[in-house]
Enzyme design. Structure first.
Site, PDB file in Angstrom:
ATOM      1  N   ARG A   1       0.822  -1.294   0.145  1.00  0.00           N
ATOM      2  CA  ARG A   1       0.023   0.063  -0.103  1.00  0.00           C
ATOM      3  C   ARG A   1       0.960   1.290  -0.048  1.00  0.00           C
ATOM      4  NH1 ARG A   1      -3.159  -3.151  -1.565  1.00  0.00           N
ATOM      5  NH2 ARG A   1      -5.139  -3.541  -0.611  1.00  0.00           N
TER       6      ARG A   1
ATOM      7  N   GLU B   1      -3.223   7.432  -5.024  1.00  0.00           N
ATOM      8  CA  GLU B   1      -3.268   6.717  -6.011  1.00  0.00           C
ATOM      9  C   GLU B   1      -4.314   7.003  -7.024  1.00  0.00           C
ATOM     10  OE1 GLU B   1      -1.787   2.332  -5.258  1.00  0.00           O
ATOM     11  OE2 GLU B   1      -3.810   2.114  -6.424  1.00  0.00           O
TER      12      GLU B   1
ATOM     13  N   HIS C   1      -0.718  -0.178 -10.065  1.00  0.00           N
ATOM     14  CA  HIS C   1      -1.318  -1.201  -9.005  1.00  0.00           C
ATOM     15  C   HIS C   1      -1.810  -2.390  -9.795  1.00  0.00           C
ATOM     16  CE1 HIS C   1      -3.677  -1.269  -5.032  1.00  0.00           C
ATOM     17  NE2 HIS C   1      -3.513  -2.536  -5.386  1.00  0.00           N
TER      18      HIS C   1
END
Length: 317
Positions: free
Chosen positions: A227, A256, A275
């Site tokens: 994360r 993000e 991601h």
């Protein structure tokens, strides 16, 4: 009689996770119907919160089969009080993360990112003697949860020394995994590649900052597939500017995606991916297949392999 079941969640995600083969297998196990009649819910990303309104709309609900990872965002005190069981495909989602991380580690040990940047004139060339390589080098894994352990297993065929930092890793477990348990500071100092697999919790937010990053040895690489908020991003940027020898490979950022003007997008010693370590494309069906198997176990009265309990969530927090 087959139990009644309903799909619940983001429609596109449901189609990706429970594809044709998975749905055919489910037809032999359950009778699909509306939510108000469902004893079982098959879900994935986009699962609504199990609040009083949802539970009132699903009065017969006994179990949620969540074809994705963390269940934190949708379980509630009301659902636990109603004894709604929850099982998750977190272990299936860990597989592609571990696969992707292994690839990043091997490329990093060969200084592949720097070599590619040098070929484009974006960084100085590296002498072959300045590359760690994959013989006798050191890889540090931060957190030995599901992903960290899978990464360690994938590293076993390689001639590498593996360090691990995890406050909950028992000495006998470290021995079984063939890792050297060390402090975070020691891991950062000694590793050619540091790979983060820490869950995002209040205690781990901002775990890695400037003081920690400055401990990394010459030419080391930081990989983050966990994360973004585990790393204090402004401090990371500052260290990377001052230490062009360091490399960061970031599949996650905070925020993000990273802002269009973020220095992470332009620094030559940063590689960004959007991601993609977790389940994407057909990989998502692995989670659906696991949930089909969990339904099969439920129907047969067998223990659920991915069951998440209030006690387990409390330990994770």
């Amino acid at each position: 009689m087959r139990p009644r079941a309903a799909f619940c969640g983001n429609e596109a995600a449901l189609r990706a996770v429970y594809a044709e083969a998975e749905r055919r297998a489910l037809e032999d196990l359950v009778e699909l119907g509306p939510l108000e009649e469902a004893e079982l819910v098959l879900s994935t990303w986009g699962m609504p919160r199990l609040d009083s309104a949802f539970l009132a709309a699903a009065p017969r609900l006994r179990c949620v089969f969540y074809g994705a990872g963390s269940v934190h965002y949708f379980v509630t005190e009301e659902s636990w009080a109603r004894r709604v069981r929850v099982t998750s495909a977190w272990s299936a989602n860990a597989v592609p993360v571990a696969d992707y991380t292994l690839g990043l580690i091997l490329v990093s040990l060969k200084s592949g990112w720097r070599q590619a940047a040098a070929m484009r004139g974006l960084a100085p060339s590296l002498a072959r003697d300045d590359v760690a390589g994959t013989y006798g080098s050191t890889v540090g894994l931060v957190s030995m949860g599901a992903v960290g352990r899978l990464v360690r297993e994938r590293l076993r065929p390689f001639d590498l020394h593996v360090l691990a930092h995890d406050p909950f890793l028992a000495p006998e477990e470290a021995t079984r995994l063939k890792v050297e348990a060390v402090s975070l500071e020691d891991l950062l100092r000694r590793s050619d590649v540091v790979s983060l697999h820490t869950p995002l919790l209040p205690a781990t937010r901002g775990l890695i900052g400037g003081d920690e990053l400055r401990l990394m040895q010459e030419g080391a690489t930081l990989i983050n597939t966990s994360r973004g908020a585990i790393v204090r991003e402004p401090e990371l940027i500052e260290v990377l500017r001052r230490r062009p020898d360091l490399q960061a490979v970031l599949d996650v950022t905070d925020p993000e995606p990273s802002a269009p003007d973020s220095p992470l997008r332009s620094l030559p010693n940063v590689v960004l991916t959007p991601h993609i370590a977790g389940s994407i494309g057909p990989e998502r069906r692995r989670m659906g297949a696991m949930m089909v198997d969990e339904v099969r176990r439920q129907v047969r009265g067998l223990p659920l392999r991915g069951e998440v309990t209030p006690e387990l969530l409390a330990r994770m927090a």
